[in-house]
Design a protein around this motif. Sequence first.
Motif, PDB file in Angstrom:
ATOM      1  N   GLU A   1      41.537  25.833  32.010  1.00  0.00           N
ATOM      2  CA  GLU A   1      42.630  26.164  33.043  1.00  0.00           C
ATOM      3  C   GLU A   1      42.862  25.275  34.019  1.00  0.00           C
ATOM      4  OE1 GLU A   1      39.059  29.818  34.102  1.00  0.00           O
ATOM      5  OE2 GLU A   1      39.888  28.373  35.274  1.00  0.00           O
ATOM      6  N   PRO A   2      44.190  25.670  34.260  1.00  0.00           N
ATOM      7  CA  PRO A   2      45.612  26.002  32.698  1.00  0.00           C
ATOM      8  C   PRO A   2      45.168  25.908  31.466  1.00  0.00           C
ATOM      9  CG  PRO A   2      46.550  24.386  33.478  1.00  0.00           C
ATOM     10  CD  PRO A   2      45.666  24.716  34.397  1.00  0.00           C
ATOM     11  N   PRO A   3      45.484  26.492  30.318  1.00  0.00           N
ATOM     12  CA  PRO A   3      45.213  26.128  29.429  1.00  0.00           C
ATOM     13  C   PRO A   3      46.326  25.326  28.741  1.00  0.00           C
ATOM     14  CG  PRO A   3      45.638  28.316  29.739  1.00  0.00           C
ATOM     15  CD  PRO A   3      46.212  27.782  30.992  1.00  0.00           C
ATOM     16  N   LEU A   4      45.254  24.249  27.921  1.00  0.00           N
ATOM     17  CA  LEU A   4      46.275  22.800  27.261  1.00  0.00           C
ATOM     18  C   LEU A   4      46.488  22.527  25.673  1.00  0.00           C
ATOM     19  CD1 LEU A   4      47.074  20.155  28.735  1.00  0.00           C
ATOM     20  CD2 LEU A   4      45.060  18.844  27.858  1.00  0.00           C
ATOM     21  N   SER A   5      47.670  22.976  25.095  1.00  0.00           N
ATOM     22  CA  SER A   5      48.212  22.510  23.765  1.00  0.00           C
ATOM     23  C   SER A   5      48.833  21.518  23.705  1.00  0.00           C
ATOM     24  CB  SER A   5      48.078  23.819  23.464  1.00  0.00           C
ATOM     25  OG  SER A   5      48.533  23.653  22.097  1.00  0.00           O
ATOM     26  N   TYR A   6      48.536  20.641  22.734  1.00  0.00           N
ATOM     27  CA  TYR A   6      50.363  19.254  22.768  1.00  0.00           C
ATOM     28  C   TYR A   6      50.795  19.304  21.623  1.00  0.00           C
ATOM     29  CZ  TYR A   6      46.787  16.699  25.698  1.00  0.00           C
ATOM     30  OH  TYR A   6      45.504  15.667  26.942  1.00  0.00           O
ATOM     31  N   TRP A   7      50.200  21.130  20.819  1.00  0.00           N
ATOM     32  CA  TRP A   7      51.399  20.654  20.181  1.00  0.00           C
ATOM     33  C   TRP A   7      52.520  21.636  19.425  1.00  0.00           C
ATOM     34  CZ3 TRP A   7      47.606  23.968  15.511  1.00  0.00           C
ATOM     35  CH2 TRP A   7      46.380  22.790  15.262  1.00  0.00           C
ATOM     36  N   GLU A   8      53.058  20.575  18.817  1.00  0.00           N
ATOM     37  CA  GLU A   8      54.836  21.617  19.017  1.00  0.00           C
ATOM     38  C   GLU A   8      54.850  22.416  17.413  1.00  0.00           C
ATOM     39  OE1 GLU A   8      56.002  17.652  21.643  1.00  0.00           O
ATOM     40  OE2 GLU A   8      57.662  18.898  20.197  1.00  0.00           O
ATOM     41  N   PRO A   9      55.720  22.764  17.364  1.00  0.00           N
ATOM     42  CA  PRO A   9      56.912  23.564  15.991  1.00  0.00           C
ATOM     43  C   PRO A   9      56.489  22.308  15.086  1.00  0.00           C
ATOM     44  CG  PRO A   9      57.939  24.319  18.402  1.00  0.00           C
ATOM     45  CD  PRO A   9      57.117  23.607  18.698  1.00  0.00           C
ATOM     46  N   ASP A  10      56.891  21.968  15.208  1.00  0.00           N
ATOM     47  CA  ASP A  10      56.714  21.024  13.982  1.00  0.00           C
ATOM     48  C   ASP A  10      54.829  19.949  13.390  1.00  0.00           C
ATOM     49  OD1 ASP A  10      59.625  18.721  13.619  1.00  0.00           O
ATOM     50  OD2 ASP A  10      58.835  20.844  12.861  1.00  0.00           O
ATOM     51  N   SER A  11      54.357  20.899  14.436  1.00  0.00           N
ATOM     52  CA  SER A  11      52.460  20.255  14.157  1.00  0.00           C
ATOM     53  C   SER A  11      52.059  21.729  13.269  1.00  0.00           C
ATOM     54  CB  SER A  11      52.340  19.835  15.469  1.00  0.00           C
ATOM     55  OG  SER A  11      52.438  18.948  16.547  1.00  0.00           O
ATOM     56  N   ILE A  12      52.782  22.644  13.569  1.00  0.00           N
ATOM     57  CA  ILE A  12      52.642  23.468  12.684  1.00  0.00           C
ATOM     58  C   ILE A  12      52.966  23.339  11.251  1.00  0.00           C
ATOM     59  CG2 ILE A  12      52.584  25.992  12.242  1.00  0.00           C
ATOM     60  CD1 ILE A  12      50.682  25.148  14.814  1.00  0.00           C
ATOM     61  N   VAL A  13      54.438  22.931  11.541  1.00  0.00           N
ATOM     62  CA  VAL A  13      55.094  22.605   9.439  1.00  0.00           C
ATOM     63  C   VAL A  13      53.993  21.502   8.799  1.00  0.00           C
ATOM     64  CG1 VAL A  13      56.919  21.641   8.652  1.00  0.00           C
ATOM     65  CG2 VAL A  13      57.207  22.972  11.259  1.00  0.00           C
ATOM     66  N   ALA A  14      53.798  20.549  10.030  1.00  0.00           N
ATOM     67  CA  ALA A  14      53.139  19.570   9.167  1.00  0.00           C
ATOM     68  C   ALA A  14      51.688  20.488   8.157  1.00  0.00           C
ATOM     69  CB  ALA A  14      52.593  18.578   9.951  1.00  0.00           C
ATOM     70  N   ILE A  15      50.836  21.602   9.351  1.00  0.00           N
ATOM     71  CA  ILE A  15      49.601  21.832   9.031  1.00  0.00           C
ATOM     72  C   ILE A  15      50.028  22.455   7.546  1.00  0.00           C
ATOM     73  CG2 ILE A  15      48.053  23.410   9.758  1.00  0.00           C
ATOM     74  CD1 ILE A  15      48.625  22.170  12.324  1.00  0.00           C
ATOM     75  N   LYS A  16      51.202  23.859   7.931  1.00  0.00           N
ATOM     76  CA  LYS A  16      51.271  24.204   6.904  1.00  0.00           C
ATOM     77  C   LYS A  16      51.238  23.599   5.499  1.00  0.00           C
ATOM     78  CE  LYS A  16      50.957  28.392   9.061  1.00  0.00           C
ATOM     79  NZ  LYS A  16      49.228  29.219   8.598  1.00  0.00           N
ATOM     80  N   THR A  17      52.042  22.293   5.512  1.00  0.00           N
ATOM     81  CA  THR A  17      53.000  21.651   4.159  1.00  0.00           C
ATOM     82  C   THR A  17      50.927  21.073   3.752  1.00  0.00           C
ATOM     83  OG1 THR A  17      54.944  21.212   5.702  1.00  0.00           O
ATOM     84  CG2 THR A  17      53.745  19.492   3.201  1.00  0.00           C
TER      85      THR A  17
END
Length: 325
Positions: free
Chosen positions: A249-265
Amino acid sequence: MPNKACVRAHTNIALIKYWGKRDETYFLPMNSSLSLTLDKLYTDTMVVFDGTFTEDAFYLNGEKQSEKETKKISKFLDLFREEKKTGLRARVESINHVPTAAGLASSASAFAALAGAANLALGLDLDPQRLSTFARRGSGSATRSIFGGFVEWDMGTCSDDSLAVPVDDAGWDIGMVIVAVNQKAKEVSSRIGMKRTVETSPFYPAWVEAAKKDIVDIKAAIAAKDFVRLGEITEANGMKMHGTMLGAEPPLSYWEPDSIVAIKTVQALRKQGIPCYVTMDAGPNVKVLCRLSQAETIKAALSEHFAADKLIITEPGQGIRELTE
Ligand SMILES: O=C(O)C[C@@](O)(CF)CCOP(=O)(O)OP(=O)(O)O
């Protein structure tokens, strides 16, 4: 007494994460962690102690640093001055060999290099494990950069036994591909992020219990040179850490859209039969644990989405070592 020394320390990426302190004064962690020291990313630090200096001075990449930054270095050097029973002031010159595109926090290599240089310059002759308890007081992750390969930071029971333990030289086709998603300075530092998580996340206690099991399992996987098991535990542990942050609290995320692109790859590569696993820290960058012999293939797949200078292949790195002029 040699009053000057220069030391190189390599940064490390945690496979079992440190994310929370049980003691903030002595930087004692809630759980033990384990990392891979990286060859490509390192800090070179020169320290000279001199009776004619009236105050400490700190230069980073050739630039004199602010009073605030210099104070942090002075506080850290006081640990060594106290050990030596001296009041000598010092000049510190650090060069970070972390490709600018990487935007990778280099506090681990920075404090390990500074610890190593101060130890030599003051002629303290601290052994590497004792030295890691000093590096820890600069930044927890620095504990592990004293050694090379796979290194455990044993949480210990007190300041003197919370220290680094070399586990394996990782010289068995181990590599990492770093995806520098971006190098923007992160809004929430690791130090603040982990404090908020410890204090407010309902998922945090479960994380600590899981990490205690993960480190036992990962050491067994390393001992067996079972790369798939090593990778699976690594990826799951990092994801569990990030899960605790979402519950803060408050929620914390360091991820960005390109982080997901890399993970999916990476997930797609695994489906093609290439064992590779992601881990992330307090930032959007993605680190891919892989077989060194397959790193170029993985980099080629990632280069569909990322510029070449954002993709860094690195082998395992070695522990701190003195640089002679
Ligand atoms: O490296 C890991 O185990 C995981 C992290 O990188 C984040 F994911 C934590 C690094 O924390 P650090 O910068 O060492 O904190 P300090 O002790 O407050 O200086």
